[in-house]
Design a protein around this motif. Structure first.
Motif, PDB file in Angstrom:
ATOM      1  N   GLY A  45       0.905  -1.187  -0.085  1.00  0.00           N
ATOM      2  CA  GLY A  45      -0.104   0.060   0.268  1.00  0.00           C
ATOM      3  C   GLY A  45       0.864   1.130  -0.076  1.00  0.00           C
ATOM      4  N   MET A  46       1.663   1.467   0.653  1.00  0.00           N
ATOM      5  CA  MET A  46       2.832   2.408   0.865  1.00  0.00           C
ATOM      6  C   MET A  46       3.472   2.573  -0.587  1.00  0.00           C
ATOM      7  SD  MET A  46       4.344   1.598   4.626  1.00  0.00           S
ATOM      8  CE  MET A  46       5.248   2.802   4.898  1.00  0.00           C
ATOM      9  N   LEU A  47       3.974   1.508  -1.083  1.00  0.00           N
ATOM     10  CA  LEU A  47       4.553   1.575  -2.555  1.00  0.00           C
ATOM     11  C   LEU A  47       3.608   2.071  -3.612  1.00  0.00           C
ATOM     12  CD1 LEU A  47       6.572  -1.713  -2.509  1.00  0.00           C
ATOM     13  CD2 LEU A  47       7.489   0.939  -2.127  1.00  0.00           C
ATOM     14  N   GLY A  48       2.356   1.758  -3.657  1.00  0.00           N
ATOM     15  CA  GLY A  48       1.356   2.249  -4.426  1.00  0.00           C
ATOM     16  C   GLY A  48       1.611   3.688  -3.955  1.00  0.00           C
ATOM     17  N   PHE A  49       1.062   4.054  -2.932  1.00  0.00           N
ATOM     18  CA  PHE A  49       1.209   5.832  -2.454  1.00  0.00           C
ATOM     19  C   PHE A  49       2.191   6.227  -3.077  1.00  0.00           C
ATOM     20  CE2 PHE A  49       2.163   8.997   0.015  1.00  0.00           C
ATOM     21  CZ  PHE A  49       0.822   9.860   0.207  1.00  0.00           C
ATOM     22  N   ALA A  50       3.652   5.738  -3.084  1.00  0.00           N
ATOM     23  CA  ALA A  50       4.876   6.423  -3.465  1.00  0.00           C
ATOM     24  C   ALA A  50       4.478   6.465  -5.093  1.00  0.00           C
ATOM     25  CB  ALA A  50       6.015   5.647  -3.186  1.00  0.00           C
ATOM     26  N   ALA A  51       4.248   5.553  -5.786  1.00  0.00           N
ATOM     27  CA  ALA A  51       3.744   5.723  -7.298  1.00  0.00           C
ATOM     28  C   ALA A  51       3.106   6.684  -7.604  1.00  0.00           C
ATOM     29  CB  ALA A  51       3.270   4.227  -7.618  1.00  0.00           C
ATOM     30  N   GLY A  52       1.984   6.977  -6.795  1.00  0.00           N
ATOM     31  CA  GLY A  52       0.992   8.095  -7.020  1.00  0.00           C
ATOM     32  C   GLY A  52       1.783   9.409  -7.043  1.00  0.00           C
ATOM     33  N   VAL A  53       2.361   9.691  -6.050  1.00  0.00           N
ATOM     34  CA  VAL A  53       3.032  10.728  -5.623  1.00  0.00           C
ATOM     35  C   VAL A  53       3.997  11.194  -6.735  1.00  0.00           C
ATOM     36  CG1 VAL A  53       4.798  11.903  -3.953  1.00  0.00           C
ATOM     37  CG2 VAL A  53       2.654  10.755  -3.147  1.00  0.00           C
ATOM     38  N   MET A  54       4.673  10.125  -7.183  1.00  0.00           N
ATOM     39  CA  MET A  54       5.881  10.394  -8.082  1.00  0.00           C
ATOM     40  C   MET A  54       5.135  10.765  -9.794  1.00  0.00           C
ATOM     41  SD  MET A  54       8.484   7.369  -7.168  1.00  0.00           S
ATOM     42  CE  MET A  54       9.864   7.927  -8.811  1.00  0.00           C
ATOM     43  N   ILE A  55       4.015   9.958  -9.952  1.00  0.00           N
ATOM     44  CA  ILE A  55       3.307  10.138 -11.224  1.00  0.00           C
ATOM     45  C   ILE A  55       2.792  11.801 -11.077  1.00  0.00           C
ATOM     46  CG2 ILE A  55       1.284   9.730 -12.699  1.00  0.00           C
ATOM     47  CD1 ILE A  55       1.639   6.892 -11.605  1.00  0.00           C
ATOM     48  N   ALA A  56       2.152  12.163  -9.926  1.00  0.00           N
ATOM     49  CA  ALA A  56       1.577  13.505  -9.777  1.00  0.00           C
ATOM     50  C   ALA A  56       2.769  14.610  -9.847  1.00  0.00           C
ATOM     51  CB  ALA A  56       0.949  13.533  -8.649  1.00  0.00           C
ATOM     52  N   ALA A  57       3.759  14.174  -9.190  1.00  0.00           N
ATOM     53  CA  ALA A  57       5.021  15.117  -8.944  1.00  0.00           C
ATOM     54  C   ALA A  57       5.617  15.526 -10.473  1.00  0.00           C
ATOM     55  CB  ALA A  57       6.036  14.705  -8.125  1.00  0.00           C
ATOM     56  N   SER A  58       5.710  14.206 -11.202  1.00  0.00           N
ATOM     57  CA  SER A  58       6.235  14.596 -12.408  1.00  0.00           C
ATOM     58  C   SER A  58       5.351  15.140 -13.451  1.00  0.00           C
ATOM     59  CB  SER A  58       6.293  13.027 -13.311  1.00  0.00           C
ATOM     60  OG  SER A  58       7.196  12.180 -12.629  1.00  0.00           O
ATOM     61  N   PHE A  59       4.113  15.292 -13.381  1.00  0.00           N
ATOM     62  CA  PHE A  59       3.038  15.977 -14.199  1.00  0.00           C
ATOM     63  C   PHE A  59       2.887  17.466 -13.703  1.00  0.00           C
ATOM     64  CE2 PHE A  59      -0.960  17.963 -15.194  1.00  0.00           C
ATOM     65  CZ  PHE A  59      -0.500  17.846 -16.696  1.00  0.00           C
ATOM     66  N   TRP A  60       2.630  17.421 -12.321  1.00  0.00           N
ATOM     67  CA  TRP A  60       2.302  18.859 -11.778  1.00  0.00           C
ATOM     68  C   TRP A  60       3.516  19.725 -11.477  1.00  0.00           C
ATOM     69  CZ3 TRP A  60      -2.849  20.667 -12.032  1.00  0.00           C
ATOM     70  CH2 TRP A  60      -3.698  19.726 -11.919  1.00  0.00           C
ATOM     71  N   SER A  61       4.391  19.181 -10.956  1.00  0.00           N
ATOM     72  CA  SER A  61       5.755  19.944 -10.639  1.00  0.00           C
ATOM     73  C   SER A  61       6.834  20.255 -11.699  1.00  0.00           C
ATOM     74  CB  SER A  61       6.232  19.234  -9.303  1.00  0.00           C
ATOM     75  OG  SER A  61       5.127  19.366  -8.351  1.00  0.00           O
ATOM     76  N   LEU A  62       6.742  19.255 -12.678  1.00  0.00           N
ATOM     77  CA  LEU A  62       7.663  19.083 -13.834  1.00  0.00           C
ATOM     78  C   LEU A  62       7.442  19.008 -15.171  1.00  0.00           C
ATOM     79  CD1 LEU A  62       9.531  16.129 -11.841  1.00  0.00           C
ATOM     80  CD2 LEU A  62      10.233  18.383 -11.752  1.00  0.00           C
ATOM     81  N   LEU A  63       6.582  18.461 -15.624  1.00  0.00           N
ATOM     82  CA  LEU A  63       6.310  18.266 -17.066  1.00  0.00           C
ATOM     83  C   LEU A  63       5.524  19.526 -17.504  1.00  0.00           C
ATOM     84  CD1 LEU A  63       6.912  16.531 -19.289  1.00  0.00           C
ATOM     85  CD2 LEU A  63       4.875  15.405 -19.215  1.00  0.00           C
ATOM     86  N   LEU A  64       4.487  19.616 -16.826  1.00  0.00           N
ATOM     87  CA  LEU A  64       3.648  20.825 -17.167  1.00  0.00           C
ATOM     88  C   LEU A  64       4.390  22.204 -17.135  1.00  0.00           C
ATOM     89  CD1 LEU A  64       0.614  21.887 -17.984  1.00  0.00           C
ATOM     90  CD2 LEU A  64      -0.020  21.995 -15.514  1.00  0.00           C
ATOM     91  N   PRO A  65       5.009  22.232 -16.034  1.00  0.00           N
ATOM     92  CA  PRO A  65       5.901  23.811 -16.001  1.00  0.00           C
ATOM     93  C   PRO A  65       6.837  23.737 -17.074  1.00  0.00           C
ATOM     94  CG  PRO A  65       5.607  22.742 -13.801  1.00  0.00           C
ATOM     95  CD  PRO A  65       5.141  21.886 -14.722  1.00  0.00           C
ATOM     96  N   ALA A  66       7.382  22.817 -17.548  1.00  0.00           N
ATOM     97  CA  ALA A  66       8.393  22.670 -18.795  1.00  0.00           C
ATOM     98  C   ALA A  66       7.788  22.976 -20.003  1.00  0.00           C
ATOM     99  CB  ALA A  66       8.870  21.042 -18.884  1.00  0.00           C
ATOM    100  N   VAL A  67       6.305  22.513 -20.184  1.00  0.00           N
ATOM    101  CA  VAL A  67       5.617  23.044 -21.389  1.00  0.00           C
ATOM    102  C   VAL A  67       5.375  24.613 -21.354  1.00  0.00           C
ATOM    103  CG1 VAL A  67       3.349  22.818 -22.631  1.00  0.00           C
ATOM    104  CG2 VAL A  67       4.617  20.964 -21.646  1.00  0.00           C
ATOM    105  N   GLU A  68       4.953  25.133 -19.899  1.00  0.00           N
ATOM    106  CA  GLU A  68       4.497  26.319 -19.797  1.00  0.00           C
ATOM    107  C   GLU A  68       5.774  27.374 -20.188  1.00  0.00           C
ATOM    108  OE1 GLU A  68       2.775  26.193 -15.836  1.00  0.00           O
ATOM    109  OE2 GLU A  68       0.845  25.734 -16.613  1.00  0.00           O
ATOM    110  N   LEU A  69       7.028  27.000 -19.604  1.00  0.00           N
ATOM    111  CA  LEU A  69       8.053  27.691 -19.537  1.00  0.00           C
ATOM    112  C   LEU A  69       8.710  27.761 -21.126  1.00  0.00           C
ATOM    113  CD1 LEU A  69      10.245  28.921 -17.783  1.00  0.00           C
ATOM    114  CD2 LEU A  69      11.574  26.850 -18.069  1.00  0.00           C
ATOM    115  N   SER A  70       8.203  26.958 -22.091  1.00  0.00           N
ATOM    116  CA  SER A  70       8.659  27.270 -23.279  1.00  0.00           C
ATOM    117  C   SER A  70       7.989  28.647 -23.922  1.00  0.00           C
ATOM    118  CB  SER A  70       8.364  26.044 -24.151  1.00  0.00           C
ATOM    119  OG  SER A  70       8.845  25.007 -23.664  1.00  0.00           O
TER     120      SER A  70
END
Length: 273
Positions: A45-70
């Motif tokens: 269950g904790m690993l599943g939680f970790a996976a969700g955090v990493m996916i969300a962080a990848s999009f909200w904190s990294l990938l989406l800002p990369a697009v906006e920054l262009s």
């Protein structure tokens, strides 16, 4: 306290953030002093939680800002994000091929990479260290982006970088225990098991400092670096964290925990931003 932290140089901020995420791994590894046995259902269950955090962080904190920054629309905005994202995955795939390692919860005969005579503990540490490199880079790039914004580049807020740090820290907790508990169960001392568990995250402060310094020195790399960290993290999630969380039959729990982790990171990012 927050005002003092905000006044620090971005590289120092990244170092402190990396030390925090390392300490969360060490705290999780310290669970071995309380119990040598690992509750597999709880860990999945904790690993599943970790996976969700990493996916969300990848999009909200990294990938989406990369697009906006262009700073444009269409193909021009997507290109740096797409190139960086794929490059991050290819980089992790390269490490996966070149370095011998063993994912937590797997028998020694299922070690990946080149054939090696390394001990199980060393192979486990290598695997989690590979996992932690993109996390450290993500933190460093986020704080480097704060410094870039102070120099006139309209992108990141300190709150978003702190949210990313908290999210990664939360998901680091089970990783430490996922290394230390199996080692203790195989006869390693509690101190030795803790040592190997926390050792896997020592790379995070180093990678954080490198990421922050890199984007401050070469600011045009910022969107590529953000997307690179996102791609590397998604590779880890798809190749390691999700399969591991569902390997022992607790698929529903792991999947629901993933959803909770995703929402938690999303709320953190939106709230702090």
């Amino acid at each position: 306290m927050l005002a003092y932290f905000a006044g620090l140089h971005p590289v120092l901020q990244a170092l402190l953030a990396g030390l925090f995420t390392w300490s969360m791994t060490a705290l999780g590894a310290g669970g071995v002093f309380l119990s040598r046995e690992m509750n597999r259902r709880r860990l999945d269950g904790m690993l599943g939680f970790a996976a969700g955090v990493m996916i969300a962080a990848s999009f909200w904190s990294l990938l989406l800002p990369a697009v906006e920054l262009s700073g444009s629309t269409g193909l021009a905005a997507c290109t740096p994000a797409a190139v960086g994202f794929i490059a991050g995955g290819v980089f992790l795939r390269g490490l996966d091929t070149l370095l011998p390692h063993l994912h937590p919860g797997y028998p020694l005969q299922e070690a990946e990479g080149p054939r090696s005579s390394l001990h199980r503990a060393t192979l486990l540490v290598i695997a989690i260290t590979m996992h932690n490199i993109p996390e450290g880079l993500a933190i460093g790039v986020a704080f480097g982006a704060v410094g870039a914004a102070a120099g006139g580049l309209p992108y990141e807020t300190l709150g978003a970088a702190l949210a990313l740090t908290v999210g990664i820290g939360l998901q680091n907790f089970p990783e430490g225990f996922a290394v230390s508990a199996p080692l203790a169960g195989e006869g390693y001392s509690r101190v030795g098991s803790f040592w190997y568990g926390q050792l896997s995250a020592v790379v995070e402060p180093v990678a954080a400092v490198f990421g922050a310094a890199l984007v401050l020195i070469v600011q045009p790399l910022l969107p590529y670096a953000l997307a690179f960290a996102a791609g590397a993290m998604i590779f880890v999630v798809g190749e390691e964290v999700i399969p591991e969380s569902q390997r022992h039959g607790h698929t529903d729990l792991a999947t629901m925990s993933l959803l909770v982790g995703f929402v938690t990171m999303m709320v953190l990012d939106v709230t702090f931003s």
